[in-house]
Structure formats: C-alpha cells, structure tokens
Design a protein around this motif. Structure first.
Motif, PDB file in Angstrom:
ATOM      1  N   LEU A 140     -16.501 -23.674  11.803  1.00  0.00           N
ATOM      2  CA  LEU A 140     -17.469 -24.537  11.812  1.00  0.00           C
ATOM      3  C   LEU A 140     -18.718 -24.173  11.203  1.00  0.00           C
ATOM      4  CD1 LEU A 140     -18.338 -27.363  12.877  1.00  0.00           C
ATOM      5  CD2 LEU A 140     -19.733 -26.216  14.934  1.00  0.00           C
ATOM      6  N   ILE A 141     -18.948 -22.916  11.162  1.00  0.00           N
ATOM      7  CA  ILE A 141     -20.448 -22.614  10.298  1.00  0.00           C
ATOM      8  C   ILE A 141     -19.994 -22.594   8.864  1.00  0.00           C
ATOM      9  CG2 ILE A 141     -21.883 -20.419   9.697  1.00  0.00           C
ATOM     10  CD1 ILE A 141     -21.886 -19.939  12.877  1.00  0.00           C
ATOM     11  N   ARG A 142     -18.569 -21.951   8.720  1.00  0.00           N
ATOM     12  CA  ARG A 142     -18.112 -22.051   7.237  1.00  0.00           C
ATOM     13  C   ARG A 142     -17.984 -23.365   6.599  1.00  0.00           C
ATOM     14  NH1 ARG A 142     -14.443 -17.958   9.505  1.00  0.00           N
ATOM     15  NH2 ARG A 142     -15.051 -15.738   8.711  1.00  0.00           N
ATOM     16  N   GLY A 143     -17.573 -24.232   7.376  1.00  0.00           N
ATOM     17  CA  GLY A 143     -17.547 -25.619   7.076  1.00  0.00           C
ATOM     18  C   GLY A 143     -18.907 -26.176   6.583  1.00  0.00           C
ATOM     19  N   LEU A 144     -19.794 -26.155   7.688  1.00  0.00           N
ATOM     20  CA  LEU A 144     -21.160 -26.513   7.326  1.00  0.00           C
ATOM     21  C   LEU A 144     -21.989 -25.974   6.330  1.00  0.00           C
ATOM     22  CD1 LEU A 144     -22.565 -26.933  11.103  1.00  0.00           C
ATOM     23  CD2 LEU A 144     -21.819 -28.606   9.536  1.00  0.00           C
ATOM     24  N   ALA A 145     -21.556 -24.501   5.946  1.00  0.00           N
ATOM     25  CA  ALA A 145     -22.103 -23.788   4.889  1.00  0.00           C
ATOM     26  C   ALA A 145     -21.772 -24.392   3.512  1.00  0.00           C
ATOM     27  CB  ALA A 145     -21.720 -22.340   4.965  1.00  0.00           C
ATOM     28  N   HIS A 146     -20.540 -24.718   3.602  1.00  0.00           N
ATOM     29  CA  HIS A 146     -19.794 -25.284   2.335  1.00  0.00           C
ATOM     30  C   HIS A 146     -20.610 -26.559   2.010  1.00  0.00           C
ATOM     31  CE1 HIS A 146     -17.255 -26.001  -1.144  1.00  0.00           C
ATOM     32  NE2 HIS A 146     -16.934 -27.458  -0.464  1.00  0.00           N
ATOM     33  N   GLU A 147     -20.738 -27.522   3.061  1.00  0.00           N
ATOM     34  CA  GLU A 147     -21.310 -28.634   2.753  1.00  0.00           C
ATOM     35  C   GLU A 147     -22.961 -28.477   2.607  1.00  0.00           C
ATOM     36  OE1 GLU A 147     -19.805 -31.533   2.315  1.00  0.00           O
ATOM     37  OE2 GLU A 147     -17.698 -30.628   2.982  1.00  0.00           O
ATOM     38  N   ILE A 148     -23.585 -27.514   2.853  1.00  0.00           N
ATOM     39  CA  ILE A 148     -24.993 -27.314   2.927  1.00  0.00           C
ATOM     40  C   ILE A 148     -25.457 -26.891   1.651  1.00  0.00           C
ATOM     41  CG2 ILE A 148     -27.009 -26.297   3.642  1.00  0.00           C
ATOM     42  CD1 ILE A 148     -25.907 -26.814   6.521  1.00  0.00           C
ATOM     43  N   LYS A 149     -24.716 -25.922   1.027  1.00  0.00           N
ATOM     44  CA  LYS A 149     -24.879 -25.055  -0.096  1.00  0.00           C
ATOM     45  C   LYS A 149     -24.864 -25.863  -1.434  1.00  0.00           C
ATOM     46  CE  LYS A 149     -23.787 -20.559  -0.132  1.00  0.00           C
ATOM     47  NZ  LYS A 149     -23.118 -19.227   0.306  1.00  0.00           N
ATOM     48  N   ASN A 150     -24.155 -26.627  -1.431  1.00  0.00           N
ATOM     49  CA  ASN A 150     -23.791 -27.421  -2.530  1.00  0.00           C
ATOM     50  C   ASN A 150     -25.033 -28.226  -2.919  1.00  0.00           C
ATOM     51  OD1 ASN A 150     -21.374 -26.393  -3.253  1.00  0.00           O
ATOM     52  ND2 ASN A 150     -20.030 -27.770  -2.407  1.00  0.00           N
ATOM     53  N   PRO A 151     -25.371 -29.261  -1.889  1.00  0.00           N
ATOM     54  CA  PRO A 151     -26.427 -29.937  -2.122  1.00  0.00           C
ATOM     55  C   PRO A 151     -27.570 -29.236  -2.266  1.00  0.00           C
ATOM     56  CG  PRO A 151     -25.355 -30.703  -0.181  1.00  0.00           C
ATOM     57  CD  PRO A 151     -24.766 -29.481  -0.661  1.00  0.00           C
ATOM     58  N   GLN A 196     -30.845 -21.477   2.119  1.00  0.00           N
ATOM     59  CA  GLN A 196     -30.025 -20.727   1.649  1.00  0.00           C
ATOM     60  C   GLN A 196     -29.844 -19.389   2.328  1.00  0.00           C
ATOM     61  OE1 GLN A 196     -27.963 -21.782  -1.338  1.00  0.00           O
ATOM     62  NE2 GLN A 196     -26.745 -20.077  -0.833  1.00  0.00           N
ATOM     63  N   ASN A 197     -30.925 -18.686   2.502  1.00  0.00           N
ATOM     64  CA  ASN A 197     -30.959 -17.485   3.138  1.00  0.00           C
ATOM     65  C   ASN A 197     -30.525 -17.811   4.382  1.00  0.00           C
ATOM     66  OD1 ASN A 197     -31.719 -15.999   0.933  1.00  0.00           O
ATOM     67  ND2 ASN A 197     -33.927 -16.347   1.373  1.00  0.00           N
ATOM     68  N   LEU A 198     -30.810 -18.630   5.226  1.00  0.00           N
ATOM     69  CA  LEU A 198     -30.394 -19.157   6.566  1.00  0.00           C
ATOM     70  C   LEU A 198     -28.946 -19.061   6.719  1.00  0.00           C
ATOM     71  CD1 LEU A 198     -31.082 -19.546   9.787  1.00  0.00           C
ATOM     72  CD2 LEU A 198     -31.372 -22.155   9.012  1.00  0.00           C
ATOM     73  N   VAL A 199     -28.300 -19.788   5.995  1.00  0.00           N
ATOM     74  CA  VAL A 199     -27.003 -20.223   6.036  1.00  0.00           C
ATOM     75  C   VAL A 199     -26.120 -18.684   5.342  1.00  0.00           C
ATOM     76  CG1 VAL A 199     -24.843 -21.164   4.456  1.00  0.00           C
ATOM     77  CG2 VAL A 199     -27.124 -22.515   5.310  1.00  0.00           C
ATOM     78  N   ASN A 200     -26.615 -18.169   4.770  1.00  0.00           N
ATOM     79  CA  ASN A 200     -26.013 -16.607   4.539  1.00  0.00           C
ATOM     80  C   ASN A 200     -26.099 -15.898   5.541  1.00  0.00           C
ATOM     81  OD1 ASN A 200     -25.545 -17.347   1.774  1.00  0.00           O
ATOM     82  ND2 ASN A 200     -27.419 -16.758   1.048  1.00  0.00           N
ATOM     83  N   ARG A 201     -27.239 -15.887   6.300  1.00  0.00           N
ATOM     84  CA  ARG A 201     -27.569 -15.101   7.573  1.00  0.00           C
ATOM     85  C   ARG A 201     -26.226 -15.448   8.598  1.00  0.00           C
ATOM     86  NH1 ARG A 201     -33.137 -14.975   9.536  1.00  0.00           N
ATOM     87  NH2 ARG A 201     -32.231 -13.527  11.121  1.00  0.00           N
ATOM     88  N   MET A 202     -26.182 -16.771   8.679  1.00  0.00           N
ATOM     89  CA  MET A 202     -25.207 -17.343   9.659  1.00  0.00           C
ATOM     90  C   MET A 202     -23.635 -16.825   9.210  1.00  0.00           C
ATOM     91  SD  MET A 202     -26.690 -21.122  10.467  1.00  0.00           S
ATOM     92  CE  MET A 202     -25.489 -21.624  11.572  1.00  0.00           C
ATOM     93  N   LEU A 203     -23.314 -16.783   7.927  1.00  0.00           N
ATOM     94  CA  LEU A 203     -22.039 -16.306   7.670  1.00  0.00           C
ATOM     95  C   LEU A 203     -21.692 -14.927   7.720  1.00  0.00           C
ATOM     96  CD1 LEU A 203     -21.888 -18.567   4.155  1.00  0.00           C
ATOM     97  CD2 LEU A 203     -20.338 -18.826   6.199  1.00  0.00           C
ATOM     98  N   GLY A 204     -22.667 -14.217   7.801  1.00  0.00           N
ATOM     99  CA  GLY A 204     -22.550 -12.849   7.845  1.00  0.00           C
ATOM    100  C   GLY A 204     -22.256 -12.277   6.437  1.00  0.00           C
ATOM    101  N   PRO A 205     -21.783 -10.854   6.513  1.00  0.00           N
ATOM    102  CA  PRO A 205     -21.516 -10.388   5.339  1.00  0.00           C
ATOM    103  C   PRO A 205     -20.150 -10.799   4.563  1.00  0.00           C
ATOM    104  CG  PRO A 205     -20.948  -8.675   7.186  1.00  0.00           C
ATOM    105  CD  PRO A 205     -21.906  -9.885   7.772  1.00  0.00           C
ATOM    106  N   ASN A 206     -20.501 -10.821   3.198  1.00  0.00           N
ATOM    107  CA  ASN A 206     -19.203 -11.460   2.503  1.00  0.00           C
ATOM    108  C   ASN A 206     -18.227 -10.481   1.839  1.00  0.00           C
ATOM    109  OD1 ASN A 206     -20.737 -10.252   0.578  1.00  0.00           O
ATOM    110  ND2 ASN A 206     -21.047 -12.128  -0.541  1.00  0.00           N
ATOM    111  N   ARG A 207     -18.125  -9.313   2.852  1.00  0.00           N
ATOM    112  CA  ARG A 207     -17.295  -8.454   2.362  1.00  0.00           C
ATOM    113  C   ARG A 207     -16.482  -7.801   3.530  1.00  0.00           C
ATOM    114  NH1 ARG A 207     -18.881  -3.355   3.593  1.00  0.00           N
ATOM    115  NH2 ARG A 207     -20.746  -2.800   4.145  1.00  0.00           N
ATOM    116  N   LEU A 208     -15.309  -7.212   3.310  1.00  0.00           N
ATOM    117  CA  LEU A 208     -14.608  -6.412   4.466  1.00  0.00           C
ATOM    118  C   LEU A 208     -15.061  -5.039   4.792  1.00  0.00           C
ATOM    119  CD1 LEU A 208     -10.841  -7.233   3.110  1.00  0.00           C
ATOM    120  CD2 LEU A 208     -12.108  -8.489   4.950  1.00  0.00           C
ATOM    121  N   PRO A 209     -14.980  -4.820   6.016  1.00  0.00           N
ATOM    122  CA  PRO A 209     -15.340  -3.429   6.485  1.00  0.00           C
ATOM    123  C   PRO A 209     -14.817  -2.272   5.522  1.00  0.00           C
ATOM    124  CG  PRO A 209     -14.814  -4.717   8.383  1.00  0.00           C
ATOM    125  CD  PRO A 209     -14.359  -5.404   6.983  1.00  0.00           C
ATOM    126  N   ARG A 210     -15.889  -1.526   5.308  1.00  0.00           N
ATOM    127  CA  ARG A 210     -15.397  -0.270   4.387  1.00  0.00           C
ATOM    128  C   ARG A 210     -15.153   0.981   5.223  1.00  0.00           C
ATOM    129  NH1 ARG A 210     -20.155  -1.251  -0.435  1.00  0.00           N
ATOM    130  NH2 ARG A 210     -19.262  -3.054  -1.271  1.00  0.00           N
TER     131      ARG A 210
END
Length: 360
Positions: A139-150, A185-199
């Motif tokens: 749900l967060i990923r979907g909302l983030a996509h809809e929020i970040k574009n506008p 934008q920062n809030l959405v990024n924090r909700m999404l979490g890290p955008n990389r796989l664990p190293r």
C-alpha cells in the motif's frame, strides 16, 4: 525357527519422549510423576516436584485444585481449552488441559495432559503480522508512487514561479511550497525504507549493540541508565551491519523516548540470547538469535499493542510512527521478526534473527 526377543521400552522413557506435558497426581493431589516436557513447561524439577502437593509444586494450578478434587471424587475427567495459567512475575501460559482419572494401585489418581498453545498462537500471530506488514508495504509503495509524481510537478512549478517573480514577496511563497514539497518527499522516502538490498557480511551482534548503546548514551543524557546482559557464546551472523544498527537504534530510541516521557530516571536493558527450534513466519530454524530491548517506561497501551508496527501509529504527539515499522522492515529483510510484549514498568521489544538462515 530362531526366537527373537521383543524389545521393551519403559513407560517413563515413552513419556519423556512426548512434547506434551504429562503430570500424574495421586489421591491427595500430590505429584506422583512428571515427564520432561512438564518440567520444561512449568519450570520445575522432577526431583523436587514428586511427592509435593500440586498447588505448592506448580503454584499456577492453585486456582484449579477444587475442580481437580471434584474430578478425583466423581471419577469423571474433563477438558479445558485455552486455559490461562498465571505465574508470579512471569507471562501467563495458555494450554489445553485434559484430565483423566486412573487407578494408582487401589486408589484413584489423575493424569493431566497439558498441551502448550503459546507457541502455536505466537506462530499464527506472527504469520498474520507478517502478512499485514507485507500488505502495508504494498500500500505504501502504491501511495508513494501516486504522491511523488505530483510532488515533483509542484516543486518544479514553484521553481519556475520563483524565476519569473524574483521579488521577495513571491519568493517567500514559492520557498514555502518548495520546502513543504521536500518535507513530504523525505517523509515518503522514510516510509519506503532503504532502496537497496542488504549487503551481507560477517557481523558480531554485540559490536552492533555496543555501537548503538554508545550513540544513545551520548544523546540520552543522565536520566537513562543502560544495562547489558550479553551471551558471549553467540557466534557471528551474516547480515547487513548498517541496517542492523538502524533497526536496533530505532528500538533503543523508542525505549528512551518512552522513559523520557515520564519525566523520571529509567533503565534500558540490552540482552542477547539464543533460542533453539524457533519458528519465524512458518519456517522452523535450528537456532536463532534473540535481542531484547527492555525499558522501564509506562508501557504500550493495550489498544495499540496489536498495531504498534503499523506506519504512522504512535503514542507521542511529536512522533512520526515510522521508527518501529522501519525496524520491522529491516529485520524482515534479514528473514527475522520483531515482537513486542508490554506491561506498565516493563516493555520488551524482541528481535529474532536466524543464525545464518539454517532451517531445521
């Protein structure tokens, strides 16, 4: 024909091989025998329990003595589903209890079969929590996509307006738009979490705990005392060190904020242990590492305990409600899980990590 003798197995050996706790009571409701599962479940020693009255050897059964006595006198057994036994200073245990009258010599006794349900209930709860966590992530990923574009369009339009109207009055308005767009934008990024796989690399979990403790002691002041209770035998694990630090840091900061909200001094305890044959998300592991972050704060309100890992759920007016969901997300990415149990004066967040992913 060659005679092959039958193999015989002593009854006590069979009982000790069961995962169900079995307690045999004599005509005076004293313990006649108890198997190994019973010793483990009720935390009693067979040597000290046998011959002792049930209510003294296993005090959690004290409220049940009258019903057991009636079963003994009437010769009629009973089954109690999801019986909750409360133990002083410890979490209650939930079990199914089957009581059956038997003959012990010339007298009547009782056999109690106690099947602990806590593990099954915990597995069901954890599977539900993981499913809800995955659903909320989608749900967060979907909302983030809809929020970040506008947001990008709004910020770009504000920058163009700032160029077209360079006077101070309009720059103030466009500056507000740009700052608020960046904040969202920062809030959405924090909700999404890290955008990389664990190293993944070899990590000493106690080095992670000590790093977090030093960070939090530096920012926590003198009103929070840190205690350490480590198991030095825990081996290194394969994990992403930075993500583990972030997850534990979120849990410790949450504990410190709970204490600071009381206006009194408090204690945060960091504890490490191993658990054998532990189930996470339907998979049983031979060995897992358990990290407890315990605080002496006021506790989590019962109305929030089942929702504490949902995004935007917080007990603080100035809280974002993202720290605990982020910790759950990071640990889940490592195949682990975070659980919470709480009562006034003692809240424990337990972090479970499979030891190198060895399923059992």
């Amino acid at each position: 024909m060659k005679f092959v003798p039958r193999s015989r197995v002593a009854p006590d050996v069979v009982l000790d091989g069961l995962s169900t706790a079995v307690v045999c009571l004599d005509a005076k409701l004293a313990i006649a025998s108890i198997n190994s599962a019973g010793e483990s479940l009720f935390e009693v020693s067979r040597r000290h329990a046998v011959g002792e009255p049930l209510g003294q050897a296993i005090t959690a059964f004290a409220p049940c003595l009258e019903r057991l006595r009636h079963a003994l006198e009437s010769g009629a057994g009973f089954i109690e589903r999801e019986m909750s036994l409360r133990r002083p200073g410890e979490q209650p245990i939930t079990l199914d209890c089957t009581v059956t009258p038997i003959l012990l010599g010339k007298a009547t006794g009782l056999v109690m079969e106690c099947l602990a349900l806590d593990r099954h209930l915990r597995i069901s709860r954890d599977e539900l929590m993981l499913a809800q966590h995955q659903a909320s992530r989608e749900l967060i990923r979907g909302l983030a996509h809809e929020i970040k574009n506008p947001l990008g369009g709004i910020r770009g339009a504000a920058q163009l307006l700032e160029q077209d109207f360079p006077d101070s009055q309009h720059r103030e308005y466009t500056g507000v738009i740009i700052r608020e767009a960046d904040r969202l934008q920062n809030l959405v990024n924090r909700m999404l979490g890290p955008n990389r796989l664990p190293r993944m690399s070899s990590v000493n979990i106690h080095e992670v705990l000590e790093h977090v403790r030093q960070l939090c002691e530096a920012e926590g002041g003198a009103d929070v005392l840190f205690l350490r209770d480590y198991d030095p035998s825990i081996p290194e694990i394969t994990a992403d060190r930075e993500q583990l630090i972030q997850a534990v840091l979120n849990l410790v900061r949450n504990a410190m904020q709970a204490i600071n909200g009381t206006g009194q001094d408090g204690v945060v305890t960091l504890r490490s242990r191993t658990r054998r044959q532990f189930t996470i998300g339907g998979t049983r592991f031979k060995l897992v590492i358990q990290i407890d972050v315990e605080d002496s704060g006021p506790g989590v309100p019962p109305s929030l305990i089942d929702r504490i890992f949902y995004p935007m759920v917080t007990t603080r007016a100035d809280g974002t409600g993202l720290g605990l969901p982020m910790a759950q997300y990071l640990i889940h990415a490592h195949g682990g899980l975070v659980e919470c149990r709480s009562r006034p004066g003692c809240t424990v967040f337990s972090l479970y990590l499979p030891l190198n992913g060895e399923a059992g």
